[in-house]
Motif scaffolding. Structure first.
Motif, PDB file in Angstrom:
ATOM      1  N   GLU A   1       0.876  -1.150  -0.002  1.00 31.61           N
ATOM      2  CA  GLU A   1       0.020   0.009  -0.133  1.00 31.61           C
ATOM      3  C   GLU A   1       0.753   1.351   0.067  1.00 31.61           C
ATOM      4  O   GLU A   1       0.470   2.324  -0.614  1.00 31.61           O
ATOM      5  CB  GLU A   1      -0.989  -0.080   1.281  1.00 31.61           C
ATOM      6  N   HIS A   2       1.932   1.262   0.920  1.00 35.29           N
ATOM      7  CA  HIS A   2       3.009   2.644   0.943  1.00 35.29           C
ATOM      8  C   HIS A   2       4.078   2.306   0.235  1.00 35.29           C
ATOM      9  O   HIS A   2       5.012   2.911   0.461  1.00 35.29           O
ATOM     10  CB  HIS A   2       3.396   2.612   2.332  1.00 35.29           C
ATOM     11  N   GLU A   3       4.061   1.666  -1.176  1.00 32.37           N
ATOM     12  CA  GLU A   3       5.203   1.440  -1.878  1.00 32.37           C
ATOM     13  C   GLU A   3       5.599   2.774  -2.652  1.00 32.37           C
ATOM     14  O   GLU A   3       6.557   3.150  -2.727  1.00 32.37           O
ATOM     15  CB  GLU A   3       4.787   0.164  -2.828  1.00 32.37           C
ATOM     16  N   ASP A   4       4.317   3.332  -3.110  1.00 31.91           N
ATOM     17  CA  ASP A   4       4.703   4.547  -4.134  1.00 31.91           C
ATOM     18  C   ASP A   4       4.666   5.774  -3.207  1.00 31.91           C
ATOM     19  O   ASP A   4       4.857   6.983  -3.754  1.00 31.91           O
ATOM     20  CB  ASP A   4       3.508   4.591  -5.148  1.00 31.91           C
ATOM     21  N   ALA A   5       4.425   5.722  -1.981  1.00 31.72           N
ATOM     22  CA  ALA A   5       4.207   7.079  -1.370  1.00 31.72           C
ATOM     23  C   ALA A   5       5.639   7.732  -0.956  1.00 31.72           C
ATOM     24  O   ALA A   5       6.583   6.817  -0.758  1.00 31.72           O
ATOM     25  CB  ALA A   5       3.497   6.587   0.235  1.00 31.72           C
ATOM     26  N   PRO A   6       5.633   8.790  -0.937  1.00 32.50           N
ATOM     27  CA  PRO A   6       7.078   9.338  -0.570  1.00 32.50           C
ATOM     28  C   PRO A   6       7.608   9.309   0.811  1.00 32.50           C
ATOM     29  O   PRO A   6       6.687   9.153   1.765  1.00 32.50           O
ATOM     30  CB  PRO A   6       6.712  10.964  -0.677  1.00 32.50           C
ATOM     31  N   ALA A   7       8.764   8.933   0.992  1.00 32.10           N
ATOM     32  CA  ALA A   7       9.343   9.056   2.437  1.00 32.10           C
ATOM     33  C   ALA A   7       9.207  10.219   3.121  1.00 32.10           C
ATOM     34  O   ALA A   7       9.349  11.280   2.862  1.00 32.10           O
ATOM     35  CB  ALA A   7      10.760   8.569   2.346  1.00 32.10           C
ATOM     36  N   PRO A   8       8.810  10.175   4.533  1.00 30.24           N
ATOM     37  CA  PRO A   8       8.864  11.415   5.339  1.00 30.24           C
ATOM     38  C   PRO A   8      10.182  12.108   5.716  1.00 30.24           C
ATOM     39  O   PRO A   8      11.327  11.549   5.774  1.00 30.24           O
ATOM     40  CB  PRO A   8       8.536  10.763   6.738  1.00 30.24           C
ATOM     41  N   LYS A   9      10.166  13.443   5.319  1.00 30.17           N
ATOM     42  CA  LYS A   9      11.172  14.180   5.532  1.00 30.17           C
ATOM     43  C   LYS A   9      11.731  14.346   6.896  1.00 30.17           C
ATOM     44  O   LYS A   9      11.279  13.989   7.814  1.00 30.17           O
ATOM     45  CB  LYS A   9      10.749  15.580   5.148  1.00 30.17           C
ATOM     46  N   LYS A  10      13.011  14.243   6.806  1.00 32.76           N
ATOM     47  CA  LYS A  10      13.884  14.121   8.139  1.00 32.76           C
ATOM     48  C   LYS A  10      13.966  15.476   8.665  1.00 32.76           C
ATOM     49  O   LYS A  10      14.126  16.745   8.042  1.00 32.76           O
ATOM     50  CB  LYS A  10      15.361  13.687   8.139  1.00 32.76           C
ATOM     51  N   LYS A  11      13.834  16.125  10.050  1.00 35.86           N
ATOM     52  CA  LYS A  11      14.148  17.476  10.623  1.00 35.86           C
ATOM     53  C   LYS A  11      15.484  17.618  10.172  1.00 35.86           C
ATOM     54  O   LYS A  11      16.413  17.228  10.964  1.00 35.86           O
ATOM     55  CB  LYS A  11      13.726  17.370  11.930  1.00 35.86           C
ATOM     56  N   ARG A  12      15.886  19.018   9.587  1.00 31.15           N
ATOM     57  CA  ARG A  12      16.847  19.285   9.310  1.00 31.15           C
ATOM     58  C   ARG A  12      17.162  20.762  10.380  1.00 31.15           C
ATOM     59  O   ARG A  12      16.857  21.782   9.912  1.00 31.15           O
ATOM     60  CB  ARG A  12      17.382  19.756   8.001  1.00 31.15           C
ATOM     61  N   THR A  13      17.429  20.267  11.297  1.00 34.44           N
ATOM     62  CA  THR A  13      17.914  21.695  12.400  1.00 34.44           C
ATOM     63  C   THR A  13      18.712  22.592  11.950  1.00 34.44           C
ATOM     64  O   THR A  13      18.745  23.729  12.345  1.00 34.44           O
ATOM     65  CB  THR A  13      18.228  21.046  13.847  1.00 34.44           C
ATOM     66  N   TYR A  14      19.794  22.144  11.026  1.00 37.89           N
ATOM     67  CA  TYR A  14      20.914  23.029  10.661  1.00 37.89           C
ATOM     68  C   TYR A  14      20.418  24.094   9.732  1.00 37.89           C
ATOM     69  O   TYR A  14      21.055  25.064   9.377  1.00 37.89           O
ATOM     70  CB  TYR A  14      22.224  22.284  10.333  1.00 37.89           C
ATOM     71  N   GLU A  15      19.310  23.808   9.049  1.00 38.11           N
ATOM     72  CA  GLU A  15      18.735  24.610   7.939  1.00 38.11           C
ATOM     73  C   GLU A  15      17.957  25.723   8.532  1.00 38.11           C
ATOM     74  O   GLU A  15      17.152  26.501   7.827  1.00 38.11           O
ATOM     75  CB  GLU A  15      18.061  24.134   6.604  1.00 38.11           C
TER      76      GLU A  15
END
Length: 407
Positions: free
Chosen positions: A14-28
């Motif tokens: 079911e979640h094969e084509d779903a985009p991966a969740p973004k990681k939190k980029r604290t340095y940005e």
């Protein structure tokens, strides 16, 4: 309903084509204190108020040796060095017996990095940098670098030529490098001492190392001049300057001679066996000689070779004293032509004949009798002397006769 129809698809499918969740980029995250107007390369001066830790727990010290020819200069300028280091709470000692300089921190030292600056100061003084110039290294925006060039080139003559190439005629190349890199450069012996900013030291070091690798510094100087002009233009400041920089092709003037390997004719038979040393000695008869006789023969051969070499060298030295052949001059006068045509033997014979004529004139031989009589009619000093001698002899003969008569 069949269980296959009611079964739900697996979660992985079911979640094969779903985009991966973004990681939190604290340095940005936006930083309000960081903006484009800040110069990240700027070095803020360190003051006594910035030292929150107080005095140091342990004392740090550095020492370096200096050559003997720097002793008199260091003795004169050492009060100036001590005064400059005292402002930062660093103690400096000069040991003339061991030939060393030492710097050490004290209880009054408030800058933790100043001891490394003091170490650079005594290194520069040992490498013949003047004291007023070397003291500038204590500033926060001035650094130093000492490049060792002694082991880069094996041949001493080639090393001296390349070092002189770095200095240039009347120091022109070195002065141009100092102006373009905003540094102070001093070439002394087997080292090159440099003082300035980080960027200028990096470029100056590259120029020095390439010069000792047989790359002329004028190529780097041209490149630095073009870069300085391009940096003044605001539009080209952010572009690639590769198209504007000169590209020099390396040329090797010396061409290596290619050896021609001639192929020998193939023969299935092996080469003939070479005679041994013993066989050659048997043919000449040396094999059967006693050891003393062999030594004597070897010594005689050595003396013969030496005598031939000595004769050759003597002949070569005497060639310089052999007079060259005289060429007949065409532009000489008529009298000069006659003299030029005469050989050395003819000249010797003419001189002998002139000398013989003069001797005959003195002795009276070979002269006309009339002229001789006319010349002899005049009384000369020699005839007067002969007359006196004759009178004396006649007087002696009279006396002898008188003596005989008395007897």
């Amino acid at each position: 309903m069949s269980p296959e129809a009611t079964s739900e698809p697996p979660k992985d499918v079911e979640h094969e084509d779903a985009p991966a969740p973004k990681k939190k980029r604290t340095y940005e995250r936006p930083k309000p204190w960081d903006h484009d107007g800040i110069d990240h390369w700027k070095v803020d001066p360190f003051r006594p108020e910035d030292n929150l830790g107080g005095t140091f727990l342990e004392a740090s010290e550095f020492a370096t040796l200096f050559p003997k020819y720097r002793e008199t200069y260091l003795r004169e300028c050492w009060p100036l060095v001590e005064r400059a280091l005292k402002e930062h709470g660093v103690r400096a000692t000069l040991d003339l017996v061991q030939g060393s300089m030492m710097v050490c921190t004290t209880r009054k030292t408030w800058d933790p990095y100043i001891i490394l600056k003091a170490r650079d100061l005594i290194k520069l003084l040992a490498r013949s940098v003047p004291a007023p110039q070397a003291i500038k290294v204590l500033q926060d925006d001035v650094q130093c670098d000492i490049v060792k060039i002694g082991g880069t080139v094996r041949n001493k003559e080639r090393f001296v030529k390349r070092r002189q190439r770095l200095i240039g005629p009347n120091g022109a190349t070195l002065k141009a490098l100092e102006l373009l890199t905003q540094t102070y450069v001093l070439v002394q012996g087997n080292t090159v001492s440099m003082m300035g900013g980080f960027k200028g030291l990096k470029t100056a070091r590259r120029v020095v190392e390439d010069c000792m690798k047989n790359v002329h510094p004028i190529y780097h100087i041209k490149e630095l001049m073009i870069k300085r002009e391009l940096s003044k233009d605001g539009e080209l400041a952010k572009e690639n300057w590769e198209r504007f920089l000169p590209k020099f092709k390396r040329k090797n003037m010396k061409t290596r001679k290619v050896k021609e390997n001639k192929k020998k004719d193939y023969t299935p038979f092996p080469p003939p066996q070479q005679p041994r040393k013993e066989d050659l000695a048997m043919e000449t008869g040396e094999y059967f000689l006693a050891p003393k006789e062999k030594k004597w023969h070897a010594k005689q051969d050595k003396l013969e070779k030496q005598s031939t070499k000595v004769a050759e060298k003597k002949k070569k030295r005497e060639e310089a004293f052999v007079p060259p052949k005289e060429e007949k001059s065409k532009d000489a006068s008529a009298g000069g032509k006659k003299d030029a045509q005469l050989s050395t033997e003819d000249m010797v014979m003419s001189l002998k004949s002139k000398k013989r004529k003069g001797r005959d004139a003195v002795n009276g031989t070979g002269i006309d009798p009339v002229t001789f009589i006319a010349g002899s009619s005049k009384p000369s000093k020699e005839t007067k002397k002969e007359k006196k001698q004759g009178k004396d002899s006649s007087k002696k003969s009279k006396k002898e006769k008188e003596r005989r008569a008395e007897k």
